[in-house]
Design a protein around this motif. Structure first.
Motif, PDB file in Angstrom:
ATOM      1  N   GLN A 159       0.830  -1.206   0.000  1.00 10.68           N
ATOM      2  CA  GLN A 159       0.000   0.000   0.000  1.00 10.68           C
ATOM      3  C   GLN A 159       0.865   1.256   0.000  1.00 10.68           C
ATOM      4  OE1 GLN A 159      -2.774   0.262   3.246  1.00 10.68           O
ATOM      5  NE2 GLN A 159      -3.870   1.968   2.336  1.00 10.68           N
ATOM      6  N   GLU A 160       1.937   1.261   0.808  1.00 13.25           N
ATOM      7  CA  GLU A 160       2.820   2.428   0.862  1.00 13.25           C
ATOM      8  C   GLU A 160       3.560   2.648  -0.450  1.00 13.25           C
ATOM      9  OE1 GLU A 160       5.411   2.205   4.239  1.00 13.25           O
ATOM     10  OE2 GLU A 160       3.744   1.743   5.586  1.00 13.25           O
ATOM     11  N   LEU A 161       3.639   1.602  -1.291  1.00  8.95           N
ATOM     12  CA  LEU A 161       4.305   1.716  -2.587  1.00  8.95           C
ATOM     13  C   LEU A 161       3.329   2.055  -3.702  1.00  8.95           C
ATOM     14  CD1 LEU A 161       6.546  -1.459  -2.245  1.00  8.95           C
ATOM     15  CD2 LEU A 161       7.220   0.916  -1.894  1.00  8.95           C
ATOM     16  N   GLY A 162       2.050   2.177  -3.368  1.00  4.81           N
ATOM     17  CA  GLY A 162       1.036   2.497  -4.358  1.00  4.81           C
ATOM     18  C   GLY A 162       0.569   1.303  -5.168  1.00  4.81           C
ATOM     19  N   LEU A 163       0.779   0.092  -4.655  1.00  2.48           N
ATOM     20  CA  LEU A 163       0.357  -1.122  -5.357  1.00  2.48           C
ATOM     21  C   LEU A 163      -1.068  -1.487  -4.959  1.00  2.48           C
ATOM     22  CD1 LEU A 163       3.604  -3.244  -4.867  1.00  2.48           C
ATOM     23  CD2 LEU A 163       2.958  -1.881  -6.856  1.00  2.48           C
ATOM     24  N   PRO A 164      -1.805  -2.154  -5.850  1.00  2.00           N
ATOM     25  CA  PRO A 164      -3.163  -2.573  -5.499  1.00  2.00           C
ATOM     26  C   PRO A 164      -3.130  -3.694  -4.451  1.00  2.00           C
ATOM     27  CG  PRO A 164      -2.548  -3.436  -7.645  1.00  2.00           C
ATOM     28  CD  PRO A 164      -1.443  -2.534  -7.213  1.00  2.00           C
TER      29      PRO A 164
END
Length: 160
Positions: free
Chosen positions: A40-45
């Motif tokens: 989530q912190e990496l912007g992944l789904p």
């Protein structure tokens, strides 16, 4: 008059490592708060394509790649003890650097990309593999489940 409960003696030096420091390492990576997920912190789904690959997939890919390296080592290098390790490292450097995946990762549907989604490069795969061979970075995992080798190479394993 004596010391109060919990008070240190005056002549005792400060400890370098506290019980809290050791406790945080022993407990492992921080757990995600309710509603959050790895990546989530990496912007992944949270799931599906481009989501962070789980440990089951990663372990399956590792086993497949290691069996291939052992087989090639036995077949071409007469059972040399170092050959499988060198084959394994070479396979990871070249295949991840050029294709973003290895045979094992392809079967497990994992791809290595740079954080942000760009394709992995030869330098990314070289850094990752060199650190991977040391093994220590594998056990140092952040809250997103990435090992130190992935963090330093600025890479992440995602689902294809």
């Amino acid at each position: 008059m004596g010391r109060k409960r919990g008070e240190k003696p005056k002549n005792q030096p400060e400890s370098m490592i506290s019980r809290k420091d050791l406790g945080s390492w022993i407990e492992g990576p921080p757990h995600h708060a309710a509603g959050s997920y790895p990546g989530q912190e990496l912007g992944l789904p949270p799931e599906g394509p481009a989501a962070m690959a789980g440990y089951g997939r990663r372990f399956l890919a590792l086993i497949i790649d290691w069996v291939i390296a052992l087989g090639l080592g036995a077949l071409f290098f007469n059972g040399s003890e170092i050959a499988p390790l060198l084959i394994f490292a070479g396979m990871h450097i070249l295949m991840i650097g050029l294709l973003g995946t290895t045979i094992g990762k392809r079967i497990a549907r994992i791809q290595i990309v740079k954080v942000g989604g760009a394709n992995a490069t030869l330098s990314t795969s070289l850094i990752r593999t060199a650190l991977w061979m040391v093994i220590v970075p594998l056990i140092i995992i952040d809250s997103d489940g990435r090992g130190l080798h992935d963090r330093l190479a600025k890479s992440v394993e995602i689902v294809m």
